[in-house]
Design a protein around this motif. Structure first.
Motif, mmCIF file in Angstrom:
data_model
loop_
_atom_site.group_PDB
_atom_site.id
_atom_site.type_symbol
_atom_site.label_atom_id
_atom_site.label_comp_id
_atom_site.label_asym_id
_atom_site.label_seq_id
_atom_site.Cartn_x
_atom_site.Cartn_y
_atom_site.Cartn_z
ATOM 1 N N ASN A 1 0.816 -1.214 0.000
ATOM 2 C CA ASN A 1 0.000 0.000 0.000
ATOM 3 C C ASN A 1 0.852 1.268 0.000
ATOM 4 O OD1 ASN A 1 -2.505 -1.450 0.257
ATOM 5 N ND2 ASN A 1 -1.964 -1.835 2.392
ATOM 6 N N ILE B 1 -1.486 7.070 -9.285
ATOM 7 C CA ILE B 1 -2.455 7.676 -8.364
ATOM 8 C C ILE B 1 -2.785 9.096 -8.817
ATOM 9 C CG2 ILE B 1 -2.754 8.551 -6.018
ATOM 10 C CD1 ILE B 1 -1.017 6.125 -5.093
ATOM 11 N N ALA C 1 -4.901 9.054 -11.986
ATOM 12 C CA ALA C 1 -6.305 8.704 -11.727
ATOM 13 C C ALA C 1 -7.096 9.896 -11.224
ATOM 14 C CB ALA C 1 -6.370 7.566 -10.706
ATOM 15 N N TYR D 1 -5.134 9.851 2.264
ATOM 16 C CA TYR D 1 -5.329 8.902 1.155
ATOM 17 C C TYR D 1 -4.591 7.606 1.468
ATOM 18 C CZ TYR D 1 -4.546 6.427 -3.216
ATOM 19 O OH TYR D 1 -4.472 5.447 -4.167
ATOM 20 N N SER E 1 -4.016 3.626 -0.625
ATOM 21 C CA SER E 1 -4.305 2.818 -1.811
ATOM 22 C C SER E 1 -4.941 1.481 -1.451
ATOM 23 C CB SER E 1 -3.010 2.558 -2.594
ATOM 24 O OG SER E 1 -2.113 1.764 -1.826
ATOM 25 N N ASP F 1 -7.356 -0.713 -3.748
ATOM 26 C CA ASP F 1 -7.323 -0.279 -5.138
ATOM 27 C C ASP F 1 -6.214 -1.044 -5.866
ATOM 28 O OD1 ASP F 1 -7.293 0.958 -7.579
ATOM 29 O OD2 ASP F 1 -7.271 3.001 -6.800
ATOM 30 N N ARG G 1 -5.365 -1.259 -8.773
ATOM 31 C CA ARG G 1 -4.707 -0.602 -9.906
ATOM 32 C C ARG G 1 -3.380 0.038 -9.528
ATOM 33 N NH1 ARG G 1 -8.936 3.809 -11.294
ATOM 34 N NH2 ARG G 1 -8.706 3.966 -9.017
#
Length: 357
Positions: free
Chosen positions: A125, A162, A165, A214, A216, A219, A221
């Motif tokens: 992560n 990130i 996106a 935030y 990850s 996610d 991706r």
């Protein structure tokens, strides 16, 4: 000279040459040099959070080679992946221990003769931390802000995705190259406005000096991946030693996976790195310890590295093409799985990240 005498002499020379070649190949090294892309909190020479970290923390290689007097030289590098590549380039590393996808790709594209032997820390992560009194509340608030990014590491590639996106590129922020420990300090002193990092950033939140805006987690991706790599020259000269190193990684992966129902011993071991027990527990709360400890080079792992290679070119981080299939050397992993009767222990995952039937 008689023809028969000449042939006998030639055969003798060939036999001696072949024997010498086999002896040189079979000879054990006096030291196994391992480049580790990172350090623990406060620059301590320990890392946690993966199967490769567990091998070091449990002293598995030292135990394996002790009787033969082979020394294990761990080089924990504050400069992370780029520093490991530098060791390889100068012939000073035999293994890259949990080397991230981007730095290994950069090294390979730059001509380093390495081979991927197994997965070595997958589905990692990324966290974005800001000072506790910051007005930043999401990725979209980063435009024009001073943001710490550890460039040349697998974090850089994840962060690029990130930002993309969220409609950004690195040019839309004031990116500052900092390693994790420097970024932690800079967040505390407010010399930067935000910083991307690992689970150790959760400590800053616990201490009240930062907040996490935030993560990850969940996610697929933008997760980070690492592998165990070795120099081709070491593999060629010491295939039996290479096999034993991979055996120990598989053994560590199995031990981790067996703790799935009660992972407390794992987090306690990893906490020696300086990242807290509770932080590892939180980092793994949305994922399976067994899945993340897997050493398999399955369709998911292959697809993630192929995508990383393509993304590295797309973000202009490399120029040369890399053929993933020719980069991977799976025979040592396959043999380790067979020897330890673990060929079906870890479930293989498809390119989409989901378990295969």
């Amino acid at each position: 000279m008689k023809r028969s005498t000449f042939i006998k002499g030639l055969l003798s020379v060939s036999a001696i040459s072949l024997l010498g070649e086999r002896t040189a190949r079979a000879a054990a090294p006096s030291v196994i040099r391992i480049g580790v892309p990172g350090v623990g909190v406060g620059n301590r020479p320990i890392i946690g959070g993966s199967n490769v970290a567990t091998v070091a923390l449990r002293g598995l290689l030292e135990e394996e080679f002790k009787a033969e007097g082979i020394k294990i030289q761990w080089n924990f590098l504050r400069g992370a992946g780029p520093a490991v590549n530098e060791l390889f380039a100068n012939g000073l590393a035999d293994f890259g221990w949990g080397l991230g996808d981007l730095p290994s790709i950069i090294g390979k594209a730059g001509g380093l003769k390495t081979r991927i032997l197994s997965a070595g820390g997958i589905r990692q992560n990324t966290y974005l931390a800001v000072p506790s009194d910051s007005s930043i509340s999401s990725i979209k608030d980063l435009r024009g802000k001073k943001v710490a990014i550890f460039k040349g590491t697998n974090a850089q590639l994840a962060i690029a995705k990130i930002l993309e996106a969220n409609g950004f590129t690195e040019k839309d922020i004031r990116a500052i190259n900092m390693d994790n420990n420097t970024a932690r300090l800079a967040l505390t002193t407010k010399d930067i406005e935000a910083g991307f990092g690992n689970a150790d950033f959760l400590q800053l939140r616990d201490q009240g000096v930062a907040k996490i805006v935030y993560t990850s987690r969940g996610d697929a991706r933008v997760l980070k991946h690492s592998s165990l790599i070795a120099s081709q020259s070491f593999i060629d000269q010491y295939p039996e030693i290479t096999q034993r190193v991979v055996n120990k990684l598989v053994e560590a992966s199995k031990w981790l996976s067996d703790q799935e129902a009660n992972p407390a011993p794992v987090y306690q071991l990893w906490a020696k790195s300086g990242t807290g027990f509770s932080n590892y527990k939180e980092d793994f709360q949305a994922s399976s310890l067994k899945v993340r400890a897997s050493p398999l080079i399955d369709e998911y792992f292959a697809s993630q590295y192929k995508r990383a290679i393509a993304d590295s070119k797309r973000f202009n981080l490399i120029k040369n093409d890399i053929n993933f299939e020719s980069w991977v050397e799976p025979k040592f992993l396959n043999q380790a799985l067979k020897t330890q009767k673990l060929e079906t222990y870890w479930q293989r995952h498809g390119a989409d990240g989901n378990p295969k039937a």
